[in-house]
Design an enzyme around this catalytic site. Structure first.
Site, PDB file in Angstrom:
ATOM      1  N   LYS A 183     -19.964  31.385 -17.755  1.00 37.94           N
ATOM      2  CA  LYS A 183     -19.461  30.029 -17.517  1.00 37.94           C
ATOM      3  C   LYS A 183     -18.139  30.058 -16.751  1.00 37.94           C
ATOM      4  O   LYS A 183     -17.250  30.845 -17.086  1.00 37.94           O
ATOM      5  CB  LYS A 183     -19.262  29.381 -18.888  1.00 37.94           C
ATOM      6  CG  LYS A 183     -18.986  27.902 -18.928  1.00 37.94           C
ATOM      7  CD  LYS A 183     -18.866  27.488 -20.426  1.00 37.94           C
ATOM      8  CE  LYS A 183     -18.731  25.989 -20.608  1.00 37.94           C
ATOM      9  NZ  LYS A 183     -18.677  25.627 -22.064  1.00 37.94           N
TER      10      LYS A 183
ATOM     11  N   CYS B  64     -22.975  23.835 -19.195  1.00 37.44           N
ATOM     12  CA  CYS B  64     -22.221  22.678 -19.736  1.00 37.44           C
ATOM     13  C   CYS B  64     -21.040  22.228 -18.871  1.00 37.44           C
ATOM     14  O   CYS B  64     -21.222  21.529 -17.892  1.00 37.44           O
ATOM     15  CB  CYS B  64     -21.785  22.985 -21.163  1.00 37.44           C
ATOM     16  SG  CYS B  64     -21.576  21.498 -22.176  1.00 37.44           S
TER      17      CYS B  64
ATOM     18  N   GLU C 194     -26.712  26.182 -24.863  1.00 35.52           N
ATOM     19  CA  GLU C 194     -25.519  27.030 -24.747  1.00 35.52           C
ATOM     20  C   GLU C 194     -25.333  27.867 -26.020  1.00 35.52           C
ATOM     21  O   GLU C 194     -25.476  27.377 -27.127  1.00 35.52           O
ATOM     22  CB  GLU C 194     -24.308  26.111 -24.555  1.00 35.52           C
ATOM     23  CG  GLU C 194     -22.992  26.836 -24.335  1.00 35.52           C
ATOM     24  CD  GLU C 194     -21.843  25.888 -23.952  1.00 35.52           C
ATOM     25  OE1 GLU C 194     -22.027  24.648 -24.033  1.00 35.52           O
ATOM     26  OE2 GLU C 194     -20.768  26.385 -23.567  1.00 35.52           O
TER      27      GLU C 194
ATOM     28  N   TYR D  20      -9.859  20.794 -23.986  1.00 32.02           N
ATOM     29  CA  TYR D  20      -9.311  19.470 -24.328  1.00 32.02           C
ATOM     30  C   TYR D  20     -10.166  18.931 -25.462  1.00 32.02           C
ATOM     31  O   TYR D  20     -11.214  19.513 -25.795  1.00 32.02           O
ATOM     32  CB  TYR D  20      -9.392  18.541 -23.108  1.00 32.02           C
ATOM     33  CG  TYR D  20     -10.779  18.477 -22.514  1.00 32.02           C
ATOM     34  CD1 TYR D  20     -11.129  19.270 -21.420  1.00 32.02           C
ATOM     35  CD2 TYR D  20     -11.768  17.663 -23.071  1.00 32.02           C
ATOM     36  CE1 TYR D  20     -12.414  19.233 -20.897  1.00 32.02           C
ATOM     37  CE2 TYR D  20     -13.049  17.630 -22.548  1.00 32.02           C
ATOM     38  CZ  TYR D  20     -13.364  18.416 -21.465  1.00 32.02           C
ATOM     39  OH  TYR D  20     -14.641  18.390 -20.950  1.00 32.02           O
TER      40      TYR D  20
END
Lengths: 549, 549
Positions: free
Chosen positions: A120, A156, A44, A126
């Site tokens: 993405k 991801c 990524e 979080y």
């Protein structure tokens, strides 16, 4: 239809180093081509490094990333690699309602051009992640063709959430799902990743190729450990953790059974955490342009383990260990510090603090805790002075139990500097890692680096005669259990009491933790290795009157 | 249908102080009732304080907040206030897909029970806000009935985004829109709020009652400044900034023209920022249980202004000013420090640092920057020692230009402690605020608190003979312009050069800013007063090789 050779290039990128990261892609694409790969997949945000945080919001950064991507496409062709399909991550842009917003993209480069681009969908926001802050979501899916086979591409978090792009892949009949990841290490996370990928493999009825970043970036350590998992949950191939690696695996012909690739044995829990900390420190030192570190060595376990980690990260000859004894320092502590330095080949120095402490005391006549803190801070000034004079990075040996309870003097030698390797390692784990490291040395026929007595003696700050940590804190095994429940699992006082912990211990620990938030805010960065590290993983106000009822 | 009297209770809550905040609600509801109000509206997250950050994720905290709300409803009745409609904010819960997630709620209490509950729709997740991290969105709108009139209820960000709940209010034919806010101060924001509220008033064709929080919370200052704006953009009523206040305003009968309420004149820009900083410090001191502060006073402008701010926040008699002259300190600096302390009535002490510096130098023989830093850090140790001995909060006088460029010694007297009042005030503004404060004193027939020569003399750290800041930095007016463009407006190097700034200056400033990130991470909290403060407002990696091309 034929076999497709896929190479997972588990590389160590650096945030912001667009040129350097592009060179990495070129270099590892060559290796992949030499290994006969049709497709090479990078982690990524390959070109930008990961995570880039608010750099994403700078238009000049996005422009430079776009230019670097175009140049890379050309450079691949110039290097004779134009026929390889190269999947890299980078920052993109999407205009919504007239405003340009950054996206987290996977880009297929082939034959000198950008052939496909995927943004993405699921943006984690979080724990340590703030992607909803900086990115906007994509809503198209991405299927690329390589050697006549259709491969789905996601990034991801897309596989951590149910629904979204993966749920649309099955209908698209993909032969494999390729996932670009920047998944930070935490203990036990390897299993979670494998199980998750297996679920997605079953969902799309095709193998999943999981390519993870490796390397240290501020408070995160990316452990690599890329792998391929089959639709039935079988692990087909694995890459080692904590090193750059090219994992090469063949996608079988259509209708043929999946092919196994190379596999490495998994690491034990202590080794995994130890290597994570070493890689975190090594990355911070190298990427920030340092060549050496300096730390205070007291003869205690925290500084001993930290010094050994530093020696493993950058070589013992690049570690400066400064013993700063006071009148309360025991002879065994001084001996242990010297012994440690000799074992790891560190540059060892002794700087007694009495002359400086006396100079302060002549003026200030401090007593009690103020006097104890003075000694600790004089050591901090000495270390910073040596750092300023000689250019070493100061590293802080404080551990997570200390940071949690505030059982440390702010601005002392345990909590100043640029990096704190044990920041997310509690005291119980400090001992476990020290024992593991010594055992590991014995297994390899080497001298154990940590003096045995540093491990076995009762912990003490040695700031007054006969002091031990347990004068002020519960026993560490109990303390660390309560901390784990309160901090990492966010359990309330009622839950803790219901689990049978002594009320006085619980109240003391909670009070210490709540009061120490201001100190934690000023602590150096250190590598996250647990499910919840102090720092951006746990964001609590300093000013708060909340006390667990 | 008749007039409805609405009271906006602009109160200073404290994060986590559920009981204390509930008492505030009771007390201000009584005042509102005494003023004949039908409805009293409190700021966002009244009971919990705001912002609560990851406290929202603790189940024990949410349970306690819910219990406090129920008790408050009863207590209002017991106090004879059951007939008043009370709109308070608190944390709620919403179960989605089997998981309980926190919500940011407005709750109407009346007659001893929770009559309505609204969950905020738009969750800000930019700048200093992380609400998408901790809350889940509501999707119902809320219209409450008070004295026979229908009032729409929304929360803060709900009016900053187009669409959402406000766009559905018009169809619901509301007589007024009531907004609970936790809107942090930044310079010039008052106009933005008024214009925004006016747009929503036009949208729902009814007046908007905007109730804002007041008080300091860590790095945020809530400035109050509640107001009522009519559908045509006319301001109908305003509350003062930076103090608790009850703004009482009557909603006219249906079909009647809107009624004016009390109004206060707006503050000038310097006064507004000055008062924000004072309130930020006062809140930090009080809410964290301190009664006094200690700081180094050098005779320079930063420490002089900081000491005066502290005196205004908590009283000069609660300020300890420590002059710590070295051999490089000029006599005029020492005189200015003493003069300042006398003007504000501070506890003034002189602690020469030569004996301690000499003790270090006998051992370490430092030169150049290392020697300069040593002096600065010895001062830090002295202040922390005094704090440890006497319990004062250490405050740091460092300013934003210094923090931006790293032109300060980490762990020195300018950058240690719990709170840094000038953290978001650049050097040019430091002078402006100092002049404003002195003029303000003259206007009131008082002695100007800041010695004139502290304002007029060239700034110097006095760490070597004849040193001035401009030996190392561009002139502050130029520096602050470049910093404003690069930091606050995220302009790239190309944009800066295109605006005519000297290339060497631009490159120097950008390099300084980029290299100082690690120092900023360890800086104390300080109040945000600009559009972009260092801290959670600007999240950049420490490890980054990005350099503006």
């Amino acid at each position: 239809m034929s076999r497709v050779r896929i190479a997972a290039a588990q590389v160590d990128t650096c945030v912001g180093d667009l040129e350097g990261n592009a060179r990495l892609v070129l270099e590892w694409t060559r290796r992949a081509a030499d290994a006969g790969a049709d497709l090479v997949v990078f982690p990524e945000m390959t070109l930008t490094g990961y995570p880039i945080e608010d750099l994403a919001l700078r238009a000049s950064f996005r422009r430079a990333a776009a230019a670097t991507l175009d140049r890379l496409a050309q450079d691949l062709v110039a290097a004779g690699l134009g026929q390889v399909a190269v999947l890299v991550g980078s920052v993109g842009e999407r205009t919504t309602a007239g405003v340009q917003r950054p996206t987290n993209d996977a880009v297929l480069l082939r034959a000198g051009r950008v052939e496909s681009r995927y943004s993405k969908h699921h943006l984690p926001n979080y724990g340590v992640f703030d992607e909803f802050r900086i990115f906007t979501s994509g809503d198209d899916i991405c299927v690329v063709e390589v050697a006549g086979r259709r491969l789905g591409v996601v990034i991801c978090e897309d596989i951590w959430q149910d629904g979204g792009p993966v749920s649309q892949m099955d209908a698209n009949d993909v032969a494999a799902l390729v996932v670009l990841n920047g998944s930070p290490f935490e203990e036990g996370k390897g299993h979670v990743r494998t199980e998750l990928a297996a679920r997605r493999a079953a969902e799309v009825d095709a193998p999943v190729v999981y390519v993870n970043l490796v390397g240290g970036q501020d408070d995160l350590v990316f452990d690599g450990g890329s792998f391929v998992v089959d639709r039935d949950g079988t692990t087909l191939a694995t890459a080692p953790q904590f090193v750059e690696h090219l994992l090469v695996w063949d996608l079988a012909d259509e209708g043929e059974p999946s092919l196994p690739g190379p596999q490495v044995p998994p690491l034990g829990a202590d080794e995994e955490t130890y290597r994570a900390v070493v890689l975190g420190l090594a990355g911070y030192v190298r990427k920030n342009g340092f060549r050496s570190v300096v730390l205070g060595v007291s003869g205690g376990i925290d500084s001993a383990l930290t010094a050994v980690i530093a020696a493993d990260a950058i070589g013992g000859e690049n570690v400066v260990g400064v013993s700063m004894p006071s009148s309360f320092s025991s002879q065994h502590s001084k001996d242990d510090a010297a012994d440690l330095a000799e074992r790891i080949g560190a540059d060892y120095r002794v700087q007694p603090i009495a002359p400086m402490v006396d100079a302060f005391q002549d003026q200030l006549a401090l007593e009690g805790v103020a006097e104890e803190n003075l000694q600790a801070r004089v050591r901090g000034v000495v270390l910073m002075a040596i750092s300023n004079r000689e250019g070493h990075l100061v590293i802080a040996p404080g551990n997570k139990s200390e940071l949690a309870t505030g059982y440390a003097t702010i601005y002392d030698a345990g909590s100043i500097g640029g990096f704190a390797p044990l920041k997310d390692v509690d005291k119980s784990r400090v001992w476990a890692l020290a024992r593991w490291r010594n055992d590991h040395a014995v297994d390899r026929g080497e001298i154990p680096p940590i003096p045995e007595s540093s491990i076995t003696k009762p912990p003490s700050a040695e700031l007054r005669p006969g002091q031990t940590d347990q004068d002020s804190l519960p026993p560490y095994d109990l303390l660390d259990e309560v901390l784990d429940a309160y901090v990492e699992h966010a359990e309330g006082r009622a839950e803790l009491l219901a689990r049978g912990y002594d009320e006085a211990v619980v109240d003391r620990v909670l009070q210490l933790v709540d009061r120490a938030e201001w100190k934690r805010r000023q602590y150096p960065l250190g590598p996250k290795v647990t499910a919840l590290a102090f720092g951006r993983d746990r964001r609590l106000p300093v000013t708060s009157r909340w006390r667990e009822p």
